[in-house]
Write a protein that holds these residues in place. Sequence first.
Motif, PDB file in Angstrom:
ATOM      1  N   SER A  77      35.969  23.498  35.862  1.00 19.47           N
ATOM      2  CA  SER A  77      35.013  22.790  36.779  1.00 19.47           C
ATOM      3  C   SER A  77      34.043  23.779  37.216  1.00 19.47           C
ATOM      4  CB  SER A  77      35.730  22.658  38.135  1.00 19.47           C
ATOM      5  OG  SER A  77      36.187  23.430  38.766  1.00 19.47           O
ATOM      6  N   GLY A  78      32.974  23.270  38.121  1.00 20.24           N
ATOM      7  CA  GLY A  78      31.867  24.203  38.639  1.00 20.24           C
ATOM      8  C   GLY A  78      31.345  23.355  39.661  1.00 20.24           C
ATOM      9  N   PRO A  79      30.041  24.161  40.304  1.00 21.23           N
ATOM     10  CA  PRO A  79      29.543  23.841  41.706  1.00 21.23           C
ATOM     11  C   PRO A  79      28.904  22.242  41.462  1.00 21.23           C
ATOM     12  CG  PRO A  79      28.125  25.226  40.287  1.00 21.23           C
ATOM     13  CD  PRO A  79      29.510  25.193  39.546  1.00 21.23           C
ATOM     14  N   LEU A  80      28.772  21.559  42.733  1.00 19.05           N
ATOM     15  CA  LEU A  80      28.228  20.405  42.545  1.00 19.05           C
ATOM     16  C   LEU A  80      26.927  20.623  42.606  1.00 19.05           C
ATOM     17  CD1 LEU A  80      30.827  18.692  44.946  1.00 19.05           C
ATOM     18  CD2 LEU A  80      30.788  18.605  42.372  1.00 19.05           C
ATOM     19  N   ALA A  81      26.114  19.971  41.688  1.00 17.59           N
ATOM     20  CA  ALA A  81      24.583  20.171  41.627  1.00 17.59           C
ATOM     21  C   ALA A  81      23.929  18.882  41.093  1.00 17.59           C
ATOM     22  CB  ALA A  81      23.960  21.101  40.736  1.00 17.59           C
ATOM     23  N   ASP A  82      23.593  18.016  41.768  1.00 16.17           N
ATOM     24  CA  ASP A  82      22.964  16.688  41.350  1.00 16.17           C
ATOM     25  C   ASP A  82      21.762  16.688  40.492  1.00 16.17           C
ATOM     26  OD1 ASP A  82      25.044  15.335  43.273  1.00 16.17           O
ATOM     27  OD2 ASP A  82      23.678  15.908  45.070  1.00 16.17           O
ATOM     28  N   VAL A  83      21.726  15.659  39.725  1.00 17.89           N
ATOM     29  CA  VAL A  83      20.403  15.825  38.606  1.00 17.89           C
ATOM     30  C   VAL A  83      19.447  14.890  39.335  1.00 17.89           C
ATOM     31  CG1 VAL A  83      19.808  15.226  36.309  1.00 17.89           C
ATOM     32  CG2 VAL A  83      22.079  16.120  36.836  1.00 17.89           C
ATOM     33  N   TYR A  84      18.166  15.239  39.346  1.00 16.19           N
ATOM     34  CA  TYR A  84      17.038  14.576  39.929  1.00 16.19           C
ATOM     35  C   TYR A  84      16.061  14.393  38.567  1.00 16.19           C
ATOM     36  CZ  TYR A  84      18.672  15.207  44.461  1.00 16.19           C
ATOM     37  OH  TYR A  84      19.644  15.050  45.587  1.00 16.19           O
ATOM     38  N   ILE A  96      19.500  10.714  39.599  1.00 14.64           N
ATOM     39  CA  ILE A  96      20.229   9.908  38.554  1.00 14.64           C
ATOM     40  C   ILE A  96      21.600  10.205  38.401  1.00 14.64           C
ATOM     41  CG2 ILE A  96      17.978   9.533  37.512  1.00 14.64           C
ATOM     42  CD1 ILE A  96      18.998  11.358  35.393  1.00 14.64           C
ATOM     43  N   VAL A  97      22.038  11.222  38.682  1.00 16.44           N
ATOM     44  CA  VAL A  97      23.514  11.852  38.566  1.00 16.44           C
ATOM     45  C   VAL A  97      23.806  12.396  40.114  1.00 16.44           C
ATOM     46  CG1 VAL A  97      25.258  13.212  37.467  1.00 16.44           C
ATOM     47  CG2 VAL A  97      23.209  12.118  35.951  1.00 16.44           C
ATOM     48  N   SER A  98      25.035  11.869  40.397  1.00 21.30           N
ATOM     49  CA  SER A  98      25.777  12.497  41.485  1.00 21.30           C
ATOM     50  C   SER A  98      26.745  13.286  41.156  1.00 21.30           C
ATOM     51  CB  SER A  98      26.264  11.059  42.704  1.00 21.30           C
ATOM     52  OG  SER A  98      25.029  10.673  43.057  1.00 21.30           O
ATOM     53  N   ALA A  99      26.822  14.562  41.336  1.00 15.29           N
ATOM     54  CA  ALA A  99      27.926  15.592  41.046  1.00 15.29           C
ATOM     55  C   ALA A  99      29.439  14.959  41.792  1.00 15.29           C
ATOM     56  CB  ALA A  99      27.486  16.988  41.168  1.00 15.29           C
ATOM     57  N   ALA A 100      30.290  15.448  41.161  1.00 14.36           N
ATOM     58  CA  ALA A 100      31.553  14.826  41.575  1.00 14.36           C
ATOM     59  C   ALA A 100      32.554  15.794  40.706  1.00 14.36           C
ATOM     60  CB  ALA A 100      31.798  13.529  41.554  1.00 14.36           C
ATOM     61  N   HIS A 101      33.858  15.868  41.559  1.00  6.43           N
ATOM     62  CA  HIS A 101      34.895  16.200  40.870  1.00  6.43           C
ATOM     63  C   HIS A 101      35.922  15.257  40.343  1.00  6.43           C
ATOM     64  CE1 HIS A 101      34.098  20.753  41.473  1.00  6.43           C
ATOM     65  NE2 HIS A 101      34.029  20.348  42.647  1.00  6.43           N
ATOM     66  N   SER A 102      36.679  15.314  39.242  1.00  5.12           N
ATOM     67  CA  SER A 102      37.579  14.151  38.856  1.00  5.12           C
ATOM     68  C   SER A 102      38.935  14.916  38.150  1.00  5.12           C
ATOM     69  CB  SER A 102      36.732  13.359  38.066  1.00  5.12           C
ATOM     70  OG  SER A 102      37.541  12.526  37.605  1.00  5.12           O
ATOM     71  N   ASN A 103      39.920  14.140  38.355  1.00  2.72           N
ATOM     72  CA  ASN A 103      41.275  14.532  37.504  1.00  2.72           C
ATOM     73  C   ASN A 103      41.029  14.154  36.129  1.00  2.72           C
ATOM     74  OD1 ASN A 103      42.439  15.659  39.859  1.00  2.72           O
ATOM     75  ND2 ASN A 103      43.210  13.586  40.346  1.00  2.72           N
TER      76      ASN A 103
END
Length: 218
Positions: A77-84, A96-103
């Motif tokens: 995993s890593g830090p939450l950084a969105d994409v613009y 255009i991308v919302s960062a998120a953690h997932s199993n």
Amino acid sequence: MKKTILAALVALAAASAHAQSVGVQWGNIVYASATGERTVLTDTGADASPVLSPDGRLVAFTRLRQGEQAESGDPQSGPLADVYVMRLADHHVTKIVSAAHSNDPTAELSGIRSLTFSVDGATLYFETPAWAVAGAIHAVPLHGGQRFVTDGNGFAVVRHGKYVGDLVVQKHRYMSGRGSWNPEVIVSAAGKDVRVLGEFGDDEYAVGRALRNVEAQQ
């Protein structure tokens, strides 16, 4: 003589038109035009990994969420950084991308890195941490609809030659009874393995070497 000079000037103008660049200064995106003029595009102090679209009209970048650290000790995993994406003509910004953690490793959208536009500029590819031995390559059309493409440890978009539009991806693979290896593989935009190229080294430049080999094929 005049025709020769004119041709040289036209060639120089064409080269200059593609000399735009983007970089990062103190966490802000900086754009340099073909004439060398520099413009600071953002002022958050949290932006990174900028990349220009093929037509030079857009710049994509990541923006670290408030309270997040730039580094993570977890390889999956890593830090939450969105994409613009910013439109250079008027500096309009769209997330255009919302960062998120997932199993689910294929849906882990943290630690986003290696932003790369498709050949036509309509899709943005990126890599995220995923499994212990491999990351995940994702694609997001600029109008939305992010999707997992394939597993991989580094990738590049093929821009010339027989496989234009496909990806060159380094994969971690296991051989029956013979351990593992890390070949470069041509993968379609839809995520289908097209051709195994073999290993091009075990350093960070292996994908680049494989890409040059692929782009030379007509």
